[in-house]
Design a protein around this motif. Structure first.
Motif, PDB file in Angstrom:
ATOM      1  N   LYS A  17       0.691  -1.174   0.054  1.00  0.00           N
ATOM      2  CA  LYS A  17      -0.050  -0.014  -0.204  1.00  0.00           C
ATOM      3  C   LYS A  17       0.833   1.337  -0.017  1.00  0.00           C
ATOM      4  O   LYS A  17       0.710   2.223  -0.722  1.00  0.00           O
ATOM      5  CB  LYS A  17      -0.793  -0.154   1.170  1.00  0.00           C
ATOM      6  N   HIS A  18       1.905   1.055   0.836  1.00  0.00           N
ATOM      7  CA  HIS A  18       2.655   2.416   0.894  1.00  0.00           C
ATOM      8  C   HIS A  18       3.636   2.622  -0.240  1.00  0.00           C
ATOM      9  O   HIS A  18       3.991   3.642  -0.653  1.00  0.00           O
ATOM     10  CB  HIS A  18       3.615   2.321   2.271  1.00  0.00           C
ATOM     11  N   HIS A  19       4.000   1.631  -0.838  1.00  0.00           N
ATOM     12  CA  HIS A  19       4.647   1.666  -2.147  1.00  0.00           C
ATOM     13  C   HIS A  19       3.806   2.406  -3.307  1.00  0.00           C
ATOM     14  O   HIS A  19       4.281   3.299  -3.844  1.00  0.00           O
ATOM     15  CB  HIS A  19       4.940   0.235  -2.827  1.00  0.00           C
ATOM     16  N   THR A  59       4.346   5.420   7.460  1.00  0.00           N
ATOM     17  CA  THR A  59       2.640   5.618   7.518  1.00  0.00           C
ATOM     18  C   THR A  59       2.558   6.361   6.457  1.00  0.00           C
ATOM     19  O   THR A  59       3.091   7.155   5.720  1.00  0.00           O
ATOM     20  CB  THR A  59       2.702   6.783   8.911  1.00  0.00           C
ATOM     21  N   SER A  60       1.172   6.284   6.323  1.00  0.00           N
ATOM     22  CA  SER A  60       0.554   6.684   5.056  1.00  0.00           C
ATOM     23  C   SER A  60       0.733   8.665   5.085  1.00  0.00           C
ATOM     24  O   SER A  60       1.132   8.935   3.960  1.00  0.00           O
ATOM     25  CB  SER A  60      -0.956   6.650   4.831  1.00  0.00           C
ATOM     26  N   PHE A  61       0.416   9.117   6.245  1.00  0.00           N
ATOM     27  CA  PHE A  61       0.558  10.606   6.226  1.00  0.00           C
ATOM     28  C   PHE A  61       1.978  11.098   6.124  1.00  0.00           C
ATOM     29  O   PHE A  61       2.380  11.908   5.604  1.00  0.00           O
ATOM     30  CB  PHE A  61      -0.183  11.206   7.561  1.00  0.00           C
ATOM     31  N   VAL A  90      -7.101  13.005   9.985  1.00  0.00           N
ATOM     32  CA  VAL A  90      -7.890  12.624  11.070  1.00  0.00           C
ATOM     33  C   VAL A  90      -7.510  11.270  11.424  1.00  0.00           C
ATOM     34  O   VAL A  90      -6.980  10.538  10.899  1.00  0.00           O
ATOM     35  CB  VAL A  90      -9.283  12.465  10.354  1.00  0.00           C
ATOM     36  N   GLU A  91      -7.817  11.252  13.083  1.00  0.00           N
ATOM     37  CA  GLU A  91      -7.641  10.222  13.698  1.00  0.00           C
ATOM     38  C   GLU A  91      -8.496  10.006  14.969  1.00  0.00           C
ATOM     39  O   GLU A  91      -8.440  11.081  15.683  1.00  0.00           O
ATOM     40  CB  GLU A  91      -6.093   9.811  14.048  1.00  0.00           C
ATOM     41  N   LYS A  92      -9.025   9.106  14.997  1.00  0.00           N
ATOM     42  CA  LYS A  92      -9.934   8.985  16.029  1.00  0.00           C
ATOM     43  C   LYS A  92      -9.404   8.327  17.450  1.00  0.00           C
ATOM     44  O   LYS A  92      -9.800   9.050  18.405  1.00  0.00           O
ATOM     45  CB  LYS A  92     -11.120   7.756  15.720  1.00  0.00           C
ATOM     46  N   ASP A 118     -14.186  11.139  14.566  1.00  0.00           N
ATOM     47  CA  ASP A 118     -14.640  10.285  13.693  1.00  0.00           C
ATOM     48  C   ASP A 118     -14.453  10.881  12.405  1.00  0.00           C
ATOM     49  O   ASP A 118     -15.242  11.963  12.105  1.00  0.00           O
ATOM     50  CB  ASP A 118     -16.007   9.677  14.141  1.00  0.00           C
ATOM     51  N   PHE A 119     -13.813  10.336  11.268  1.00  0.00           N
ATOM     52  CA  PHE A 119     -13.793  10.957  10.092  1.00  0.00           C
ATOM     53  C   PHE A 119     -15.032  11.287   9.398  1.00  0.00           C
ATOM     54  O   PHE A 119     -15.100  12.355   8.804  1.00  0.00           O
ATOM     55  CB  PHE A 119     -13.244   9.819   9.212  1.00  0.00           C
ATOM     56  N   VAL A 120     -16.221  10.486   9.580  1.00  0.00           N
ATOM     57  CA  VAL A 120     -17.531  10.648   8.949  1.00  0.00           C
ATOM     58  C   VAL A 120     -18.113  12.036   9.436  1.00  0.00           C
ATOM     59  O   VAL A 120     -18.588  13.089   8.940  1.00  0.00           O
ATOM     60  CB  VAL A 120     -18.458   9.741   9.006  1.00  0.00           C
ATOM     61  N   MET A 140      -8.861   7.088   2.048  1.00  0.00           N
ATOM     62  CA  MET A 140      -9.437   6.267   2.977  1.00  0.00           C
ATOM     63  C   MET A 140      -9.159   5.158   3.143  1.00  0.00           C
ATOM     64  O   MET A 140      -9.169   4.287   2.366  1.00  0.00           O
ATOM     65  CB  MET A 140     -11.123   6.456   2.527  1.00  0.00           C
ATOM     66  N   ASP A 141      -8.710   4.664   4.482  1.00  0.00           N
ATOM     67  CA  ASP A 141      -7.818   3.563   4.823  1.00  0.00           C
ATOM     68  C   ASP A 141      -8.362   3.080   6.080  1.00  0.00           C
ATOM     69  O   ASP A 141      -7.547   2.982   6.868  1.00  0.00           O
ATOM     70  CB  ASP A 141      -6.427   3.672   4.592  1.00  0.00           C
ATOM     71  N   PRO A 142      -9.770   2.780   6.305  1.00  0.00           N
ATOM     72  CA  PRO A 142     -10.206   2.094   7.615  1.00  0.00           C
ATOM     73  C   PRO A 142      -9.600   0.972   7.787  1.00  0.00           C
ATOM     74  O   PRO A 142      -9.251   0.190   7.028  1.00  0.00           O
ATOM     75  CB  PRO A 142     -11.585   2.249   7.237  1.00  0.00           C
TER      76      PRO A 142
HETATM   77  C1  LIG Z   1      -5.735   0.821   9.095  1.00  0.00           C
HETATM   78  S1  LIG Z   1      -5.212   2.128  10.077  1.00  0.00           S
HETATM   79  C2  LIG Z   1      -4.585   3.388   9.146  1.00  0.00           C
HETATM   80  C3  LIG Z   1      -3.312   3.206   8.495  1.00  0.00           C
HETATM   81  C4  LIG Z   1      -2.399   4.405   7.826  1.00  0.00           C
HETATM   82  N1  LIG Z   1      -3.523   4.943   6.745  1.00  0.00           N
HETATM   83  C5  LIG Z   1      -1.435   4.043   7.176  1.00  0.00           C
HETATM   84  O1  LIG Z   1      -1.461   3.287   5.918  1.00  0.00           O
HETATM   85  O2  LIG Z   1      -0.129   4.164   7.668  1.00  0.00           O
HETATM   86  C6  LIG Z   1      -6.708   2.724  10.476  1.00  0.00           C
HETATM   87  C7  LIG Z   1      -6.698   3.960  11.473  1.00  0.00           C
HETATM   88  O3  LIG Z   1      -7.862   4.519  11.524  1.00  0.00           O
HETATM   89  C8  LIG Z   1      -8.265   4.795  13.151  1.00  0.00           C
HETATM   90  N2  LIG Z   1      -9.671   5.119  13.042  1.00  0.00           N
HETATM   91  C9  LIG Z   1     -10.632   4.037  13.090  1.00  0.00           C
HETATM   92  N3  LIG Z   1     -12.014   4.426  13.026  1.00  0.00           N
HETATM   93  C10 LIG Z   1     -11.661   5.595  12.673  1.00  0.00           C
HETATM   94  C11 LIG Z   1     -12.700   6.766  12.258  1.00  0.00           C
HETATM   95  N4  LIG Z   1     -14.051   6.471  12.555  1.00  0.00           N
HETATM   96  N5  LIG Z   1     -12.374   7.977  12.096  1.00  0.00           N
HETATM   97  C12 LIG Z   1     -10.936   8.255  12.259  1.00  0.00           C
HETATM   98  N6  LIG Z   1      -9.952   7.248  12.389  1.00  0.00           N
HETATM   99  C13 LIG Z   1     -10.548   5.887  12.663  1.00  0.00           C
HETATM  100  C14 LIG Z   1      -7.598   3.869  13.705  1.00  0.00           C
HETATM  101  O4  LIG Z   1      -7.511   4.081  14.960  1.00  0.00           O
HETATM  102  C15 LIG Z   1      -6.355   3.494  12.876  1.00  0.00           C
HETATM  103  O5  LIG Z   1      -5.228   4.178  13.426  1.00  0.00           O
END
Ligand SMILES: C[S@@+](CC[C@H](N)C(=O)[O-])C[C@H]1O[C@@H](n2cnc3c(N)ncnc32)[C@H](O)[C@@H]1O
Length: 199
Positions: A17-19, A59-61, A90-92, A118-120, A140-142
């Motif tokens: 994914k990161h590549h 990390t993605s960011f 955004v991070e929950k 919450d992102f939404v 979007m990578d939940p």
């Molecule tokens: C799969 S990880 C993301 C990894 C990141 N995108 C990366 O590639 O390095 C999902 C992240 O979303 C957070 N998360 C879960 N539900 C969320 C929500 N509703 N809104 C924002 N963040 C949320 C989790 O705590 C977790 O840190």
């Protein structure tokens, strides 16, 4: 910069994914900045999550911020110092969010805003933070797939926007055949007003 496989033990899927992100975001933002003065990267589910690097380079960011930095510097060299790069992260989870703050001083050249929630629910704030004339790229990578896409739609529908949605296809496909009402309702929220069941 390419992700380093040494940082991905036990989560090799994230390496792939990161590549993709490293290559794609870098060339995208460089090209986009030729036509748009403002480029905004939105990470809806930022983490950090299971990172092993020293400065969020796995990390993605972290990967996206490096790409934004390089594109901004390249355009400055080409006589366009006015190009602005913004990251909305955004991070929950409160603990992950606390760590996410550590990225901000590492990128003084990029305008970074972080959101704990919450992102939404944060979609209206994100929309308000994106200048009308900007190009936005949304990742979007939940962890799961319980996402109300109707609530997210205004962000994805804005003009000049591109979205990458990374989701667990096998899990979703498998769940689609389950009669559980909560699961069915979740899938309807994820794919509203579509023939997802038949498809
Ligand atoms: C799969 S990880 C993301 C990894 C990141 N995108 C990366 O590639 O390095 C999902 C992240 O979303 C957070 N998360 C879960 N539900 C969320 C929500 N509703 N809104 C924002 N963040 C949320 C989790 O705590 C977790 O840190």
């Amino acid at each position: 910069m390419r992700p380093d496989l040494a940082n991905y033990e036990g989560r090799e899927q994230a390496y792939v994914k990161h590549h993709f992100l490293a290559d794609y975001v870098e060339s995208l933002v460089f090209k986009i900045a030729s036509a748009y003065r403002d480029v905004v990267y939105v990470d809806g589910f930022s983490g950090p999550w299971k990172d092993q690097g020293e400065k969020f380079e796995d990390t993605s960011f972290g990967i996206a911020l490096q790409a934004l930095r390089r594109a901004k510097a390249a355009w400055a060299k080409l006589g366009r110092p006015d190009v602005t790069m913004t990251a909305l992260l955004v991070e929950k989870d409160p603990e992950a969010y606390a760590r996410l703050q550590e990225i901000v001083p590492l990128y003084p050249d990029i305008s970074i805003r972080t959101f704990n929630g919450d992102f939404v629910e944060i979609v209206p704030e994100l929309l308000a933070a994106i200048p009308h004339r900007a190009f936005s790229f949304v990742l979007m990578d939940p962890k799961g797939w319980n996402i109300d896409m109707k609530a997210v739609a205004p962000l994805l529908r804005r003009p000049n926007c591109e979205i990458v949605f990374n989701f667990m296809f096998t899990m979703i496909n498998w769940s689609a055949s389950m009669p559980n009402i909560a699961i069915q309702a979740g899938l309807e929220r994820l794919m509203p007003d579509t023939d997802w069941k038949d498809v």
